[in-house]
Enzyme design. Structure first.
Site, mmCIF file in Angstrom:
data_model
loop_
_atom_site.group_PDB
_atom_site.id
_atom_site.type_symbol
_atom_site.label_atom_id
_atom_site.label_comp_id
_atom_site.label_asym_id
_atom_site.label_seq_id
_atom_site.Cartn_x
_atom_site.Cartn_y
_atom_site.Cartn_z
ATOM 1 N N ASN A 12 124.686 -6.149 -102.656
ATOM 2 C CA ASN A 12 124.490 -6.241 -104.102
ATOM 3 C C ASN A 12 125.118 -7.556 -104.559
ATOM 4 O O ASN A 12 126.332 -7.655 -104.671
ATOM 5 C CB ASN A 12 125.165 -5.028 -104.774
ATOM 6 N N TRP A 13 124.269 -8.526 -104.791
ATOM 7 C CA TRP A 13 124.786 -9.861 -105.155
ATOM 8 C C TRP A 13 125.251 -9.928 -106.599
ATOM 9 O O TRP A 13 125.850 -10.927 -107.016
ATOM 10 C CB TRP A 13 123.713 -10.932 -104.911
ATOM 11 N N LYS A 14 124.914 -8.908 -107.395
ATOM 12 C CA LYS A 14 125.268 -8.898 -108.826
ATOM 13 C C LYS A 14 124.778 -10.202 -109.495
ATOM 14 O O LYS A 14 123.740 -10.730 -109.088
ATOM 15 C CB LYS A 14 126.771 -8.669 -108.997
ATOM 16 N N HIS A 98 124.226 1.853 -111.284
ATOM 17 C CA HIS A 98 125.454 1.192 -110.823
ATOM 18 C C HIS A 98 126.523 1.334 -111.921
ATOM 19 O O HIS A 98 126.209 1.289 -113.109
ATOM 20 C CB HIS A 98 125.183 -0.284 -110.524
ATOM 21 N N GLU A 100 128.580 -0.648 -113.135
ATOM 22 C CA GLU A 100 128.626 -1.749 -114.116
ATOM 23 C C GLU A 100 127.537 -1.560 -115.173
ATOM 24 O O GLU A 100 127.741 -1.882 -116.346
ATOM 25 C CB GLU A 100 128.503 -3.104 -113.391
ATOM 26 N N GLU A 170 130.222 5.258 -105.102
ATOM 27 C CA GLU A 170 131.057 4.089 -105.367
ATOM 28 C C GLU A 170 132.150 4.457 -106.366
ATOM 29 O O GLU A 170 131.913 4.424 -107.586
ATOM 30 C CB GLU A 170 130.213 2.954 -105.953
ATOM 31 N N GLY A 176 135.214 -4.018 -106.527
ATOM 32 C CA GLY A 176 135.676 -5.363 -106.865
ATOM 33 C C GLY A 176 137.183 -5.464 -107.030
ATOM 34 O O GLY A 176 137.694 -6.467 -107.523
ATOM 35 N N SER A 216 134.710 -2.424 -102.362
ATOM 36 C CA SER A 216 135.590 -3.288 -101.563
ATOM 37 C C SER A 216 135.395 -3.148 -100.049
ATOM 38 O O SER A 216 136.369 -3.200 -99.293
ATOM 39 C CB SER A 216 137.060 -3.066 -101.944
ATOM 40 N N GLY A 237 129.314 -5.456 -102.333
ATOM 41 C CA GLY A 237 129.255 -6.450 -103.400
ATOM 42 C C GLY A 237 129.807 -7.782 -102.936
ATOM 43 O O GLY A 237 129.144 -8.550 -102.213
ATOM 44 N N GLY A 238 131.054 -8.069 -103.297
ATOM 45 C CA GLY A 238 131.687 -9.358 -103.018
ATOM 46 C C GLY A 238 131.506 -9.866 -101.598
ATOM 47 O O GLY A 238 131.161 -11.040 -101.385
#
Ligand code: PGA
Length: 255
Positions: A12-14, A98, A100, A170, A176, A216, A237-238
């Protein structure tokens, strides 16, 4: 390696990378992707990158995903993207719900349910996210919280449609933050979700549903998380923004 459920590693590159940077990242991943890939790799870049991604991964083992969609087919929804636009591009999956989107864009269980229905109606595959915030975890009511998310957005589906859904657990306190759920915490929740699926549908459906962990994930914790019985891969993600790190996570899932 679970014989019934092939693992999934989804990036997930966001809202990160330009199309040029994203293209380079995909090229690097493709270049070093293990030849014998016995897991599914999915990349969810920003909307603007999807035509590039779909083209780049054509004929490869990588699938494409959108990070969101609108629940209506078309209309006066400035700034939104419909499922037909995504399916027309040749996108495979759509991430729905998600945290977010839930927290920053006020998407509730009802909207997420409508999005899920729209995704399935367009012939796309949903990655349905669920997970509790920190205060819920601290009050030890995470099972009730996640069960409600499943009941209100997911469990209305007929068995045949449910079979197309991939779930991502999640915990919001792990997204994150660098704080990962322990393998035991992840396993406990995944087993809980799988039990609820068995009660709502049946044992076969529960045993074939993929439940990913997200929050994470890094190259150095991926293997232990993925070795839990009910963890069928991860939503990253990150750590998916670096090709070497992401490839290590893929190897942890496929090894
Ligand atoms: P993270 O994000 O890996 O950066 O914690 C995961 C996600 O939000 O899907």
């Amino acid at each position: 390696m679970n014989e019934i459920r092939k693992k999934i590693v989804a990036a997930n590159w966001k809202m990160n990378t330009t199309v040029t940077q994203g293209e380079k990242l995909v090229e690097d991943i493709l270049l070093h992707l293990p030849g014998e890939l016995n897991c599914t790799v999915i990349i969810a870049p920003p909307f603007t990158h999807l035509p590039m991604l779909v083209k780049k991964v054509e004929g490869t083992k990588i699938c494409s995903a959108a990070q969101n969609c609108h629940q209506d087919k078309s209309g006066a929804f400035t700034g939104e993207i419909s499922v037909d636009m995504l399916s027309d591009l040749g996108v495979n999956y759509v991430i729905i719900g998600h945290s977010e989107r839930r927290q920053l864009f006020h998407e509730d269980n009802e909207i997420i349910k409508l999005k899920l229905d729209a995704v399935l109606a367009a012939g796309l595959l949903p990655i349905f996210c669920c997970g509790e915030p920190l205060d819920i975890r601290e009050s030890e009511t995470q099972n009730i919280f996640v069960h409600q998310q499943l009941e209100e957005s997911l469990f209305h589906l007929h068995k045949d449609d449910f079979a197309k859904v991939c779930i991502a657990y999640e915990p919001i306190w792990a997204i994150g933050t660098g704080v990962t759920a322990s393998p035991e915490q992840a396993q406990e929740m995944h087993m809980f979700i799988r039990d609820k699926i068995a009660i709502r549908y049946n044992k076969f459906v529960s045993e074939t549903t993929r439940i990913l962990y997200g929050g994470s994930i890094k190259a150095d914790n991926a293997k232990t998380l993925f070795s839990q019985d009910d963890v069928d891969g991860g939503l990253v993600g990150g750590a998916s923004l670096n090709s070497a790190g992401f490839l290590d996570i893929i190897r942890a899932a496929c090894g």
